[in-house]
Design a protein around this motif. Structure first.
Motif, short mmCIF file in Angstrom:
data_model
loop_
_atom_site.label_atom_id
_atom_site.label_comp_id
_atom_site.label_asym_id
_atom_site.label_seq_id
_atom_site.Cartn_x
_atom_site.Cartn_y
_atom_site.Cartn_z
N PHE A 246 42.49 87.73 79.09
CA PHE A 246 41.05 87.93 78.96
C PHE A 246 40.73 88.70 77.67
O PHE A 246 39.75 88.40 76.98
CB PHE A 246 40.50 88.68 80.18
CG PHE A 246 40.18 87.79 81.35
CD1 PHE A 246 39.01 87.05 81.38
CD2 PHE A 246 41.04 87.69 82.44
CE1 PHE A 246 38.70 86.23 82.45
CE2 PHE A 246 40.75 86.88 83.51
CZ PHE A 246 39.58 86.14 83.53
N GLN A 247 41.54 89.70 77.36
CA GLN A 247 41.30 90.46 76.14
C GLN A 247 41.44 89.58 74.90
O GLN A 247 40.65 89.68 73.96
CB GLN A 247 42.29 91.64 76.07
CG GLN A 247 41.97 92.75 77.08
CD GLN A 247 43.07 93.79 77.15
OE1 GLN A 247 44.24 93.49 76.90
NE2 GLN A 247 42.71 95.02 77.50
N GLN A 248 42.42 88.69 74.91
CA GLN A 248 42.59 87.79 73.78
C GLN A 248 41.42 86.82 73.67
O GLN A 248 41.12 86.33 72.57
CB GLN A 248 43.90 87.03 73.92
CG GLN A 248 45.14 87.89 73.76
CD GLN A 248 46.43 87.11 73.94
OE1 GLN A 248 46.40 85.90 74.18
NE2 GLN A 248 47.57 87.79 73.82
N ALA A 249 40.76 86.54 74.79
CA ALA A 249 39.60 85.66 74.78
C ALA A 249 38.31 86.39 74.41
O ALA A 249 37.24 85.80 74.41
CB ALA A 249 39.43 84.99 76.14
N GLY A 250 38.42 87.70 74.11
CA GLY A 250 37.25 88.46 73.67
C GLY A 250 36.60 89.30 74.74
O GLY A 250 35.54 89.90 74.50
N PHE A 251 37.20 89.41 75.92
CA PHE A 251 36.64 90.22 77.00
C PHE A 251 37.02 91.69 76.80
O PHE A 251 38.12 92.00 76.33
CB PHE A 251 37.13 89.74 78.36
CG PHE A 251 36.45 88.51 78.87
CD1 PHE A 251 35.51 88.59 79.89
CD2 PHE A 251 36.74 87.26 78.34
CE1 PHE A 251 34.88 87.45 80.38
CE2 PHE A 251 36.12 86.11 78.82
CZ PHE A 251 35.19 86.21 79.83
N PHE A 252 36.10 92.57 77.19
CA PHE A 252 36.35 94.01 77.20
C PHE A 252 36.69 94.40 78.62
O PHE A 252 35.88 94.21 79.54
CB PHE A 252 35.10 94.76 76.70
CG PHE A 252 35.37 96.18 76.33
CD1 PHE A 252 35.86 96.52 75.07
CD2 PHE A 252 35.13 97.22 77.23
CE1 PHE A 252 36.10 97.84 74.72
CE2 PHE A 252 35.36 98.53 76.89
CZ PHE A 252 35.85 98.85 75.62
N VAL A 253 37.90 94.93 78.84
CA VAL A 253 38.38 95.22 80.19
C VAL A 253 38.07 96.68 80.53
O VAL A 253 38.52 97.60 79.85
CB VAL A 253 39.90 94.97 80.29
CG1 VAL A 253 40.39 95.31 81.70
CG2 VAL A 253 40.20 93.52 79.97
N VAL A 254 37.27 96.87 81.60
CA VAL A 254 36.83 98.20 82.04
C VAL A 254 37.44 98.48 83.40
O VAL A 254 37.15 97.78 84.38
CB VAL A 254 35.30 98.28 82.10
CG1 VAL A 254 34.87 99.67 82.56
CG2 VAL A 254 34.68 97.94 80.76
N GLY A 255 38.28 99.50 83.48
CA GLY A 255 38.83 99.93 84.76
C GLY A 255 37.90 100.92 85.43
O GLY A 255 37.26 101.74 84.77
N LEU A 256 37.80 100.84 86.75
CA LEU A 256 36.92 101.73 87.51
C LEU A 256 37.78 102.74 88.25
O LEU A 256 38.65 102.38 89.04
CB LEU A 256 36.08 100.92 88.51
CG LEU A 256 35.21 99.80 87.91
CD1 LEU A 256 34.49 99.06 89.03
CD2 LEU A 256 34.22 100.36 86.90
N ALA A 257 37.55 104.03 87.96
CA ALA A 257 38.31 105.10 88.59
C ALA A 257 37.46 106.36 88.63
O ALA A 257 36.61 106.58 87.76
CB ALA A 257 39.61 105.37 87.85
N GLY A 258 37.68 107.17 89.65
CA GLY A 258 36.88 108.38 89.81
C GLY A 258 37.10 109.38 88.69
O GLY A 258 36.21 110.20 88.39
N ASP A 259 38.26 109.34 88.05
CA ASP A 259 38.55 110.29 86.98
C ASP A 259 38.39 109.66 85.60
O ASP A 259 39.01 110.10 84.63
CB ASP A 259 39.97 110.84 87.13
CG ASP A 259 41.02 109.73 87.11
OD1 ASP A 259 40.63 108.54 87.18
OD2 ASP A 259 42.22 110.05 87.02
#
Length: 326
Positions: A246-259
């Motif tokens: 996905f990153q190579q296809a231009g997507f920005f990967v956002v992880g969701l975490a409390g910290d």
């Protein structure tokens, strides 16, 4: 007499019917020859196993005729291995609207014919879905005592998309891609709720790992309220590798975490393609997945002790992205 001819039984008595002969002279040699391996029990017509197999074959031959019965009362047969059930009026009507490849529609004989039931019957008729009118008791059994509201639909095993299909769908849609990826979420009801939120906020699909993850089953169908018919779910053999694709296809990967170091609402990435990664409640994101994310963001909550489950976190993050885009 010479030799052992005096041995008892060696020579027939002179007055016997066949005369005095020694041995069989090869007359019984054919009786000693083998007849090959013993046939299987099911191949022997008079064996109980063969009779049971023949009876089962006769029952299977009658099932197609019973399944196409559209009037009167038909006996509901057991669903095939791999089939899933969708029950509840909202779930069934949404599945039929999306032309899910349904196999059989079961309707209680005394069901209240409201607008949704009438639409269900009309869609099933137009799509050629076999209809069986049955009893509430049989529906309770098929739905595993779930709340079916008098209607139940059997569908084949869910067909998962490929993660590359979601990238292509986002490119063809003419709007920034939006995908939800799940890391270690094993609760099917959470998966169904995330699919429903993904459909509500215009996501192009959901990605789940192939192993140690919830899959799309009847419980997920029910929780999604039929959204699983519109939102494709892709299976990733390796989630980390898929996120990199996905990153190579231009997507920005956002992880969701409390910290997380940033807040989801403060991220200025909504204008481009985004993948939101939600982890399981308690464990959160795995180490490799977290390291693969471009950024790890948090959702502000009142207490640092409390945590949000995956479906709530994903829904809030989807809302923030949709709000920023609007």
């Amino acid at each position: 007499m010479a030799g052992n001819s005096q041995r008892r039984g060696a020579v027939r008595k002179a007055g016997s019917k066949k005369g005095a002969t020694v041995g069989s002279g090869g007359n019984r040699r054919q009786g000693l020859e083998g007849r090959g391996p013993t046939p299987k029990a099911t191949d022997r017509p008079y064996h109980p196993a063969a009779k049971r197999a023949a009876a089962a074959a006769r029952r299977d031959a009658k099932r197609p005729a019973a399944a196409t019965r559209t009037a009167g009362r038909g006996r509901s047969s057991a669903r095939a291995v791999g089939d899933e059930t969708v029950y509840g009026r909202n779930s069934v009507v949404e599945a039929l609207r999306a032309h899910v490849p349904a196999k059989t529609l079961y309707v209680a004989s005394n069901v209240e014919a409201d607008d949704r039931v009438r639409e269900i019957l009309r869609l099933a008729l137009n799509q050629g879905v076999p209809l069986i009118e049955t009893t509430k008791v049989e529906l309770d059994t098929l739905a595993d005592r779930g709340i079916h509201q008098g209607v139940l639909l059997t569908v084949g095993e869910y067909t998962y998309a490929d993660p590359a299909d979601l990238i292509e769908a986002a490119a063809d849609s003419g709007r920034p891609g939006l995908v939800v990826a799940l890391d270690g979420v094993t609760d099917t009801r959470n998966l169904g709720a995330i699919i429903r939120s993904a459909g509500a906020f215009g996501a192009h699909g959901v990605v789940v790992p192939e192993r140690r993850s919830a899959g799309v089953n009847a419980a997920a169908w029910k929780t999604s309220a039929g959204a699983a018919a519109r939102v494709p779910v892709a299976r990733a053999t390796n989630l980390v590798r898929t996120l990199r694709d996905f990153q190579q296809a231009g997507f920005f990967v956002v992880g969701l975490a409390g910290d997380g170091g940033s807040l989801v609402g403060d991220l200025d990435v909504a204008d481009g393609p985004v993948v939101l990664v939600a982890g399981a409640e308690g464990k959160g994101l795995s180490r490799l997945v977290r390291e693969t994310c471009d950024v790890v963001a948090a959702i502000p909550i009142a207490s640092a002790v409390e945590s949000l489950n995956a479906s709530v976190a994903a829904s809030l993050a989807l809302y923030e992205v949709a709000r920023a885009r609007s």
